[in-house]
Every structure is written in structure tokens, then in C-alpha cells.
Design an enzyme around this catalytic site. Structure first.
Site, PDB file in Angstrom:
ATOM      1  N   GLU A   1      -1.289   9.455   0.171  1.00  0.00           N
ATOM      2  CA  GLU A   1      -1.503   9.076  -1.218  1.00  0.00           C
ATOM      3  C   GLU A   1      -0.857  10.094  -2.156  1.00  0.00           C
ATOM      4  O   GLU A   1      -0.981  11.310  -1.965  1.00  0.00           O
ATOM      5  CB  GLU A   1      -3.005   8.981  -1.490  1.00  0.00           C
ATOM      6  CG  GLU A   1      -3.372   8.485  -2.868  1.00  0.00           C
ATOM      7  CD  GLU A   1      -4.871   8.324  -3.033  1.00  0.00           C
ATOM      8  OE1 GLU A   1      -5.321   8.202  -4.181  1.00  0.00           O
ATOM      9  OE2 GLU A   1      -5.591   8.334  -2.009  1.00  0.00           O
TER      10      GLU A   1
ATOM     11  N   GLU B   1       0.817  -1.217   0.000  1.00  0.00           N
ATOM     12  CA  GLU B   1       0.000   0.000   0.000  1.00  0.00           C
ATOM     13  C   GLU B   1       0.850   1.266   0.000  1.00  0.00           C
ATOM     14  O   GLU B   1       0.410   2.312  -0.479  1.00  0.00           O
ATOM     15  CB  GLU B   1      -0.927   0.010   1.227  1.00  0.00           C
ATOM     16  CG  GLU B   1      -2.018  -1.043   1.223  1.00  0.00           C
ATOM     17  CD  GLU B   1      -3.056  -0.811   0.149  1.00  0.00           C
ATOM     18  OE1 GLU B   1      -3.338   0.365  -0.179  1.00  0.00           O
ATOM     19  OE2 GLU B   1      -3.583  -1.808  -0.381  1.00  0.00           O
TER      20      GLU B   1
END
Length: 373
Positions: free
Chosen positions: A207, A185
Site C-alpha cells: 500500500e 487493487e
């Protein structure tokens, strides 16, 4: 009976008992096998295990550094232009250890209507040190007129069970699986990266495309977990927690108040301990109709339904991919799913455990045969 006869028979009985104890001990020693036939495993599954295994027994700081040698803010990562942590070791071993200690004080009771469709559950949070109980979510749908026709199924989650159930080897294997998924991730690795592609897990804390910008994303309409206008609920932390409804849920579980993280979602990327706690929460908490990742990584804890069997869902690492991101990565070959397994394979080797729950090398290397939920 004469004294001599009694004495002789007494000595014979003592000799027989001694021989019996000798052979019993020899047989017992020969039958003492460690889990996975691993001579390094100091424990046996079941009742012999202590109720709480310190994380230091499962992984040392040195092993942790081997797994995440280019993590965000470390000396190896500081020279990278995309380093998001400056000189702060955001994902430090100490922060991970503290996150486990803190979340272990929380237990929740999830009351779920046993229906074929999703009905928001009632959630009671228990602070274990004080014993205080608080209903943190009681949505009106749970007690709707029609919904009351369905019986209540109660699920208790004790967050101290994270990497703390099953045998010692089961616990290490679960830790390897957890690390593999959060590594994928947050990876910053590439094929020719220093240290290898799979040494760059935990490189990002936010992100890409949102860090350092005023972009707003993942803020969607939701009745129970309404997003705050102007707030962005993009991926943050080890599991890249996303969407306002996930921020609201984890906030209820961790703080007993959904608005803590709905109001300040950026706290997840400002506090390494909190960031790890959101990842552990996601790993341990089932999301209807999925089991938790924890359940499918412990042998015999999760039982597949006939539908699960039909759709290729078995216990093991591949199922964790289906739970976390199955809609994108499962049901066919996918590079990210393969990357997760390569992380898992490497981490399992470093921790000295097999990849399969049965002690073998898991032939199910990805989730291409698993139909998404």
C-alpha cells in the site's frame, strides 16, 4: 421361413440399423455447441471436464504478459520511480502458477452457527496430500451457552476449486474477474500511461504510504487475532490484504497457525507465491454474511436470499466488487468500481469470454445498484 426370405430380412435389418446410426451421429454432431457459442472452447460443461484444469489451459504466459505488461519488477516497470520490486518479477506467471498448485493441497471445513448475527466459526484445516486434519480455530464464542442453541451449518472449501468449477468458459471468466479485481487493487495506471491505463495492474505490492517507511497501520484490537505491537498490517499482495484479523485468518488456513503471519506480516510482500495465495484465499473464502467471490462467478452456484434480491445482489462480476469493497464502492456511482469493470471488460476480451454469466455482455457494469453488506 425360406433361407432367401431370412437373408433378405436380415439385410434389411442391417441396412436400417446403419441408417439409424448415420442419422443419430448427424444429429449428435449438429447439437454439439460449445459454451457461449464459442468455437474456440474445447470443452463442455459438466462431467466431460477434467477434475483439474491446469492454469496453462486457461491462460498462457503470453496472455498473462498482455494483461499485466507493466507489473511490478518487469522491464517496463523498472524505470518508474515508484517501482517497489527492483528487478524481481514479483507477480510472475510462474509465481501465480505455483501459488495455485500449493493452495490446491488445502481443504477447510468451516462450522458456522446458523444465527442472524456473527458467531466466530470453528475451522478445521485438512492437508490433502497427507490427510492430516487440524482444528486451527475454535473460539470460545462458538460453544457459548447461548450460542449452542443455534444449529451448525458446515461449509467445505477445497482450494483446488479456484477457477476449476463449471464449464471451461466459466473457469476462464472467473479468472478474468479475479484478475480484474487484483489489477484494480494494485494498479499504477493513469489516463495517459504508456500501454494505457489498464495495463498497469499488479504494479504495487504494498500500500502506498507504507512501503519503505516505518509507519504502522491497520493494527486494531481483536480477541482472536491480536496484532503484534509495532507490526503494520497494511495492504500487501494482489488483494492488498489488510488488518491483523485478516492476516491471522489467512495464516490459519495456509499454515495451520495464526501467528505465522501475525508475527511476520511483511512475509506477504517478500514472497510472490505467498502473496498470490493470500489473494486466492480471499477470493475463495466466504466472510459472513457474504458469499465468496468464487461462488457468485459460477452460474447457479450461489442462490440469493429474498434480502439479497431486495438489495440488488445478483450473481456476477458486480457482486464481487460488493464483496471486496462494497462499503466504499457500491450503492452509488463510484470511479473505482467503474475501473474494476473496465479491467474486467478488457481481460474478458483477451481471454475470449463474455462478461455475463449467461454468455451475454453483462449490462450490470458496476455495483451502484447494490446495497453494501
Amino acid at each position: 421361413m425360406r433361407r432367401e426370405e431370412r437373408t433378405a430380412k436380415g439385410l434389411s435389418l442391417i441396412l436400417m440399423l446403419a441408417l439409424g446410426l448415420f442419422f443419430f451421429g448427424a444429429c449428435s454432431d449438429s447439437e454439439k455447441i460449445t459454451d457461449d457459442n464459442n468455437p474456440e472452447d474445447p470443452s463442455n460443461p459438466g462431467e466431460d471436464n477434467p477434475p483439474q484444469t491446469p492454469i496453462t489451459d486457461l491462460i498462457s504466459p503470453e496472455e498473462y504478459n498482455d494483461l499485466f505488461s507493466y507489473r511490478c519488477g518487469t522491464e517496463n516497470a523498472q524505470s518508474e520511480a515508484t517501482n517497489q520490486c527492483g528487478e524481481e518479477d514479483f507477480y510472475s506467471y510462474t509465481n501465480f502458477q505455483k501459488a495455485i498448485d500449493e493452495i490446491s493441497n488445502i481443504k477447510v471445513i468451516i462450522e458456522q452457527r446458523d444465527a442472524e448475527y456473527y458467531i466466530p466459526p470453528r475451522i478445521t484445516r485438512i492437508d490433502k496430500p497427507t490427510g492430516e486434519e487440524k482444528i486451527v480455530s475454535d473460539p470460545p464464542e462458538f460453544n457459548g451457552e447461548w450460542e449452542q442453541n443455534f444449529p451448525i451449518k458446515e461449509i467445505t472449501i477445497d482450494y483446488s476449486s479456484f477457477c476449476n468449477e463449471g464449464s471451461f468458459i466459466d473457469r476462464k471468466r472467473e479468472l478474468a474477474a479475479f484478475f480484474a479485481n487484483i489489477a484494480q487493487e494494485t494498479t499504477g495506471g493513469w489516463e495517459t500511461a504508456p500501454g494505457g491505463k489498464f495495463a498497469w495492474g499488479l504494479f504495487y505490492k504494498e500500500e502506498l504510504g507504507y512501503f519503505g517507511t516505518d509507519h504502522v497501520g491497520y493494527n486494531v484490537p481483536h480477541e482472536n487475532y491480536p496484532g503484534v505491537p509495532g507490526k503494520s498490517y497494511h495492504g500487501r499482495g494482489p488483494i492488498q490484504l489488510s488488518y491483523n484479523y485478516n492476516y491471522g485468518q489467512v495464516s490459519e488456513y495456509l499454515f495451520g497457525d495464526k501467528y505465522v503471519l501475525l508475527n511476520d506480516p511483511e512475509d506477504v510482500s517478500a514472497n510472490g507465491v505467498l502473496a498470490f495465495k493470500t489473494a486466492i484465499w480471499f477470493w475463495m473464502t466466504p466472510q459472513f454474511p457474504k458469499p465468496s467471490c468464487h461462488e457468485v462467478m459460477i452460474p447457479d452456484m450461489w442462490t440469493p436470499s429474498p434480502e439479497d434480491i431486495e438489495k440488488g445482489r445478483e450473481a456476477g462480476f458486480a457482486h464481487t466488487i460488493a464483496i471486496i469493497n462494497g462499503g466504499v464502492e457500491c450503492g452509488g456511482p463510484h470511479e473505482k468500481a467503474q475501473s474494476r469493470f473496465h479491467h474486467y471488460d478488457k481481460f474478458a476480451e483477451i481471454l475470449g469470454v463474455s462478461t455475463g454469466l449467461d454468455g451475454s455482455d453483462d449490462p450490470n457494469t458496476d455495483c451502484s445498484q447494490i446495497q453494501p453488506y
